[in-house]
Design an enzyme around this catalytic site. Sequence first.
Site, PDB file in Angstrom:
ATOM      1  CB  THR A 162     -11.785  14.665  -1.318  1.00  0.00           C
ATOM      2  OG1 THR A 162     -11.461  14.677  -2.776  1.00  0.00           O
ATOM      3  CG2 THR A 162     -13.066  15.327  -1.185  1.00  0.00           C
ATOM      4  CG  LEU A 163      -7.353  16.786   2.094  1.00  0.00           C
ATOM      5  CD1 LEU A 163      -7.072  17.418   3.617  1.00  0.00           C
ATOM      6  CD2 LEU A 163      -6.422  17.568   1.113  1.00  0.00           C
TER       7      LEU A 163
ATOM      8  CG  ASP B 281     -13.921  -1.570  -3.930  1.00  0.00           C
ATOM      9  OD1 ASP B 281     -13.282  -0.775  -4.289  1.00  0.00           O
ATOM     10  OD2 ASP B 281     -14.838  -2.057  -4.527  1.00  0.00           O
TER      11      ASP B 281
ATOM     12  CG  ASP C 170     -18.015   8.829  -7.727  1.00  0.00           C
ATOM     13  OD1 ASP C 170     -17.420   9.928  -8.090  1.00  0.00           O
ATOM     14  OD2 ASP C 170     -17.836   7.530  -8.341  1.00  0.00           O
TER      15      ASP C 170
ATOM     16  CE  LYS D 261     -23.001  -3.284   3.569  1.00  0.00           C
ATOM     17  NZ  LYS D 261     -24.354  -2.808   3.433  1.00  0.00           N
TER      18      LYS D 261
HETATM   19  O1  RIB Z   1     -15.254   6.966  -9.119  1.00  0.00           O
HETATM   20  C1  RIB Z   1     -15.283   5.564  -9.416  1.00  0.00           C
HETATM   21  C2  RIB Z   1     -16.086   5.617 -10.887  1.00  0.00           C
HETATM   22  O2  RIB Z   1     -14.893   5.862 -11.730  1.00  0.00           O
HETATM   23  C3  RIB Z   1     -15.992   3.955 -11.064  1.00  0.00           C
HETATM   24  O3  RIB Z   1     -17.089   3.474 -10.691  1.00  0.00           O
HETATM   25  C4  RIB Z   1     -15.593   3.765 -12.424  1.00  0.00           C
HETATM   26  O4  RIB Z   1     -16.894   3.637 -13.121  1.00  0.00           O
HETATM   27  C5  RIB Z   1     -14.809   4.974 -12.657  1.00  0.00           C
HETATM   28  O5  RIB Z   1     -14.715   5.488 -14.015  1.00  0.00           O
END
Ligand code: RIB
Length: 303
Positions: free
Chosen positions: A212-213, A238, A244, A277
């Site tokens: 991922t870039l 944000d 993730d 968000k």
């Molecule tokens: O990838 C983001 C997450 O990494 C955050 O939610 C935090 O918990 C961190 O460890």
Amino acid sequence: MSKIVVIGSISMDLVMETDRIALEGETVFGQRFSMVPGGKGANQAVAIGRLSQVGDEIIMLGSVGQDSFGSVLLQNLKDNNISVGNVGTVPQSSGVAQITLYNDDNRIIYCPGANGEVDPKNWTNEWQAFENAALVVLQNEIPHEANRAIAVFCKEHGIKILYNPAPARSTDLELLDFVDYFTPNEHECQELFPDESLEELLEQYPEKLIVTLGTRGSIYSDGKKIHQIPALKTKPVDTTGAGDTFNGAFGYGLSQGLPVFEALKFATLASHLSVQKFGAQGGMPTMKEMKESSYYEKNWNFE
Ligand code: RIB
């Protein structure tokens, strides 16, 4: 219908927004403080849970502390369609991430607490959760030994693994042969393979290494050529948890039979929506929200 098992960290994010970073020995005023559920494992599980449809089964394994955060974090997972029957509660405090939001980006200090206690050596019934799983998802906020034991088990049982080596650690490459998808960001990739060019690496690991870039999207090789999937442009609110969301959505797409290229486009849209968000999980889209986007592609064929 598919079953996905996510093993990883479940943490509380303590988020401070500031327009100035404190120097050593200095105190500065922040603009806003919030406590929101996070942890890379839980975030990826929630990304999948939000996208999941009737008949899918999303299972989380990990540990929370015997404290007030623990019960909030478990409830949050349940509220997002995730089974938590195999999440342990331990005497240590729950994992915590201290996040500073500054200049449209985040800086994170992570303290594992209960997440550091995840140990498959103590598992008995937990292994049953893996039966017929379409995909197992791992990251690096639980001990490496735990990831290794799970990777070995999955390889023996023919279960596919999506491994997001974040944050990177020197032992990660031990797992490369055991996993099907390996998804570092470009900094993690550079840290893990300091002597090789991105192009060489992508060609060495076709349809396995996906890098991922950030605002430039993601890149992988299909064995014949290298494909870069551009990110969708936006002014982020944000970016915490964008990676993730990307990993969770990519895994969900794969589990539903999308080819890698399509699953990456699907993940790109999910992470694009997520950064609009506040909070790691705040903007993670449901399938309905995905379908409402003008970038949603009908050929993804989610009923
Ligand atoms: O990838 C983001 C997450 O990494 C955050 O939610 C935090 O918990 C961190 O460890």
